[in-house]
Design a protein around this motif. Structure first.
Motif, PDB file in Angstrom:
ATOM      1  N   PHE A  85       0.931  -1.159   0.153  1.00  0.00           N
ATOM      2  CA  PHE A  85       0.076  -0.174  -0.226  1.00  0.00           C
ATOM      3  C   PHE A  85       0.842   1.172   0.094  1.00  0.00           C
ATOM      4  N   SER A  87       0.569   3.816   1.890  1.00  0.00           N
ATOM      5  CA  SER A  87       0.853   4.233   3.390  1.00  0.00           C
ATOM      6  C   SER A  87       1.351   2.991   4.039  1.00  0.00           C
ATOM      7  N   ASN A  89       0.666   0.513   5.767  1.00  0.00           N
ATOM      8  CA  ASN A  89      -0.272  -0.099   6.399  1.00  0.00           C
ATOM      9  C   ASN A  89       0.297  -1.099   7.400  1.00  0.00           C
ATOM     10  N   LEU A  90       1.351  -0.969   7.963  1.00  0.00           N
ATOM     11  CA  LEU A  90       1.904  -1.788   9.021  1.00  0.00           C
ATOM     12  C   LEU A  90       1.035  -1.142  10.412  1.00  0.00           C
ATOM     13  N   VAL A  91       1.212  -2.277  11.287  1.00  0.00           N
ATOM     14  CA  VAL A  91       0.700  -2.036  12.568  1.00  0.00           C
ATOM     15  C   VAL A  91       1.997  -1.241  13.406  1.00  0.00           C
ATOM     16  N   LYS A  92       1.851  -0.049  13.560  1.00  0.00           N
ATOM     17  CA  LYS A  92       2.812   0.842  14.163  1.00  0.00           C
ATOM     18  C   LYS A  92       3.318   0.506  15.311  1.00  0.00           C
ATOM     19  N   ARG A  93       2.419   0.169  16.172  1.00  0.00           N
ATOM     20  CA  ARG A  93       2.757  -0.216  17.494  1.00  0.00           C
ATOM     21  C   ARG A  93       3.472  -1.633  17.857  1.00  0.00           C
ATOM     22  N   SER A  94       3.120  -2.445  16.590  1.00  0.00           N
ATOM     23  CA  SER A  94       3.619  -3.880  16.794  1.00  0.00           C
ATOM     24  C   SER A  94       5.276  -3.815  16.229  1.00  0.00           C
ATOM     25  N   LYS A  98       6.462  -9.197  14.212  1.00  0.00           N
ATOM     26  CA  LYS A  98       4.957  -9.346  14.337  1.00  0.00           C
ATOM     27  C   LYS A  98       4.402  -9.085  12.944  1.00  0.00           C
ATOM     28  N   SER A 102       2.284 -11.508  10.308  1.00  0.00           N
ATOM     29  CA  SER A 102       1.138 -11.373   9.983  1.00  0.00           C
ATOM     30  C   SER A 102       0.706 -11.893   8.464  1.00  0.00           C
ATOM     31  N   GLY A 103       1.573 -11.791   7.628  1.00  0.00           N
ATOM     32  CA  GLY A 103       1.371 -12.661   6.190  1.00  0.00           C
ATOM     33  C   GLY A 103       0.948 -14.113   6.541  1.00  0.00           C
ATOM     34  N   ARG A 158       6.404  -8.880   4.650  1.00  0.00           N
ATOM     35  CA  ARG A 158       4.920  -9.293   4.929  1.00  0.00           C
ATOM     36  C   ARG A 158       4.365  -9.952   3.767  1.00  0.00           C
TER      37      ARG A 158
END
Lengths: 258, 266
Positions: A85, A87, A89-94, A98, A102-103, A158
């Motif tokens: 994407f 932006s 689209n990673l989970v910033k706090r993870s 991780k 998630s893939g 990912r």
């Protein structure tokens, strides 16, 4: 192989996102979709993994009509389609690892994944893919500690961890500076070559499209207005696709800076 | 300036604004007077009766420190009530918070329905809940726990659903695009974004529950409030002041600890 047969998409507000698209994309191709914003590039790419649902026609991905798939079948089809994407689209706090693992979610049971119980092979795969994009030393960093280019590389890792047959990239370099943009495109191209993964990238920079694409598809107002090998494309072609003369903002530049 | 100005502004505000302000003041004062006359309570009474107040305060001193040993068991009961109620409320509020967040629950019937239920729950004061459950389950800690669970769920779900509604939804798109199902999307893309606030709010609700469980004891829902009520009825004021001092100290200590923990989280 991906086959669009008379695919149209009308959004609930009446906007026509796609108009009678007929396109065939072969195994292993590196296709760049170009067009101005609002031309339907995003809608085109998001139809392939059904983030948006076309309203008519059929869309064959890996020998199955993705428009007919729902629920579990759709999720199974999506595991073979990676997406990158604008932006990241990673989970910033993870952590980075991780985010990468998630893939594997599409291949992992719900309970196991919620408890973070991934197999040794999955963890190894995630780490190997981080190595491929040269960011393995950031393994335990939080995603928001990385720069934009690094985050986009994590998102490539990912996608690779999904072991996809197809990679979709929706404006992957629009938020990056010119040198980083070329770096990200080079990774995508390299993966396309080495793993024979069909890759479809949305871009609006004409120089990058010509530099990296095997084949260029031009879109305007929801229609395909050009489709041909990158070698046949000139600035003239882009002027026809865009319906106006080429401006500075249509070029990313920066290749000579490296 | 040779020519004299023909118009001199009369004031800093237009006439209409002044009129509205004057009328508003008269209306507010009128309602105040009416309320005072109807309830026969005038604020001057406070000063007139001040000697009585001092007299009663005198009854509270010195505190009866020998009473302390009877305070501890009930004080711990209060803390236990708050711990049990908070724990269960936190667990219950997880699914409800997700159902009350419009970015997760896109079905507007479920979303509006959940909001309606929670708004109704929140309008019921904790003391009324306690009265109802004491009526249903009898006097004791259990009624207090049930009342506090419902009270705490109302607060937590409201706070949490608002946090969930502000998260970055882009990662959820990425998880869905890779073939993840609904629960996986929640646990990988939503939970990490809201977990610190969730823990912080849980501690905050624990603080509220400690204070609320003091009051609930007054209507028979267990804990130290029940003891307080008994002693007030016996007019044993030195014991009452012992209870109040201890409760004050404990509440302050718990607030400080949970405040520090929450600071570390967000």
């Amino acid at each position: 192989m991906i086959e669009f047969n008379d695919v149209s998409l009308v959004y609930p507000n009446g906007t026509e996102g796609l108009k009678n698209i007929n396109v065939k994309i072969n195994e292993g191709e590196f296709v760049v979709i170009v067009g101005l914003s609002g031309a339907g590039k995003s809608t085109f790419i998001r139809s392939i993994n059904r983030l948006v649902t076309p309203t008519s026609g059929s869309l064959i991905v890996n020998n199955e009509d993705i428009l007919k798939a729902n629920g579990k079948d759709l999720r199974k089809l999506r595991t073979k389609i990676g997406m990158i994407f604008q932006s990241y689209n990673l989970v910033k706090r993870s952590t980075v690892i991780k985010n990468v693992i998630s893939g594997r979610l599409g291949y992992t049971g719900t309970l196991k994944s919620i408890m973070n119980l991934f197999s040794k092979e999955d963890k190894l795969l995630a780490y190997e893919n981080l190595k491929r994009v040269n960011i393995e030393e950031k393994l335990y960093n939080r995603a928001d500690e990385l720069s934009g280019g690094q985050q986009q590389r994590v998102s490539i890792a990912r996608v690779l961890t999904q072991q996809p047959k197809l990679i979709l990239a929706d404006e992957p370099v629009a938020s990056l500076d010119p040198p980083t943009s070329h770096q990200v495109m080079k990774y995508l191209k390299q993966i396309n070559r080495e793993d024979k993964i069909t890759t479809i990238v949305n871009l609006h920079f004409i120089d990058m499209a010509m530099e990296y694409a095997d084949r260029i598809i031009g879109m305007r107002a929801g229609e395909v207005v050009f489709d041909g090998p990158a070698s046949e494309v000139t600035e003239q072609t882009f002027e026809e696709i865009y319906g106006r003369s080429i401006r500075d903002e249509d070029r990313r530049g920066g290749l000579e800076d490296e | 300036m040779s020519k004299e100005s023909s118009f001199v502004p009369k004031g800093l505000y237009p006439f209409k604004t002044k009129l509205i302000i004057t009328i508003s003041l008269i209306v507010v004062f009128g309602f105040y007077l009416l309320s005072s006359i109807k309830t026969e309570s005038f604020i001057v009474h406070f000063f007139v009766k001040l000697p009585n107040v001092f007299g009663l305060v005198g009854d509270f001193f010195p505190p009866d420190w020998s009473y302390v040993n009877q305070v501890w068991p009930k004080l711990f009961e209060t803390i236990h009530i708050a711990i049990i109620a908070t724990t269960i409320a936190v667990i219950i509020s997880i699914p409800f918070s997700l159902l009350t967040a419009n970015n997760v629950t896109t079905n507007s019937w479920i979303y509006q329905g959940m909001r309606l239920i929670l708004n109704i729950i929140r309008t019921i004061p904790d003391i009324i809940l306690a009265v109802v459950f004491v009526g249903l389950f009898g006097i004791g800690a259990f009624s207090g726990i049930i009342a506090l669970i419902i009270f705490a769920v109302g607060i937590l779900v409201k706070l949490m659903s608002e946090v969930i509604e502000t998260i970055d939804m882009n990662p959820t798109e990425a998880i869905r695009a890779s073939g993840g199902n609904g629960l996986q999307t929640i646990s990988f893309a939503i939970v990490p974004q809201v977990l610190p606030q969730f823990i912080s709010f849980s501690l905050y609700v624990f603080e509220i529950n400690i204070r609320a469980s003091l009051v609930l004891g007054l209507v028979g829902a267990g804990g130290i409030g029940q003891l307080l009520n008994t002693q007030i009825n016996f007019m044993n004021y030195p014991a009452v002041s012992t209870i109040i001092i201890i409760v004050f100290a404990v509440v302050v200590v718990i607030d400080i600890i949970s405040g520090k923990l929450r600071e570390g989280l967000v």
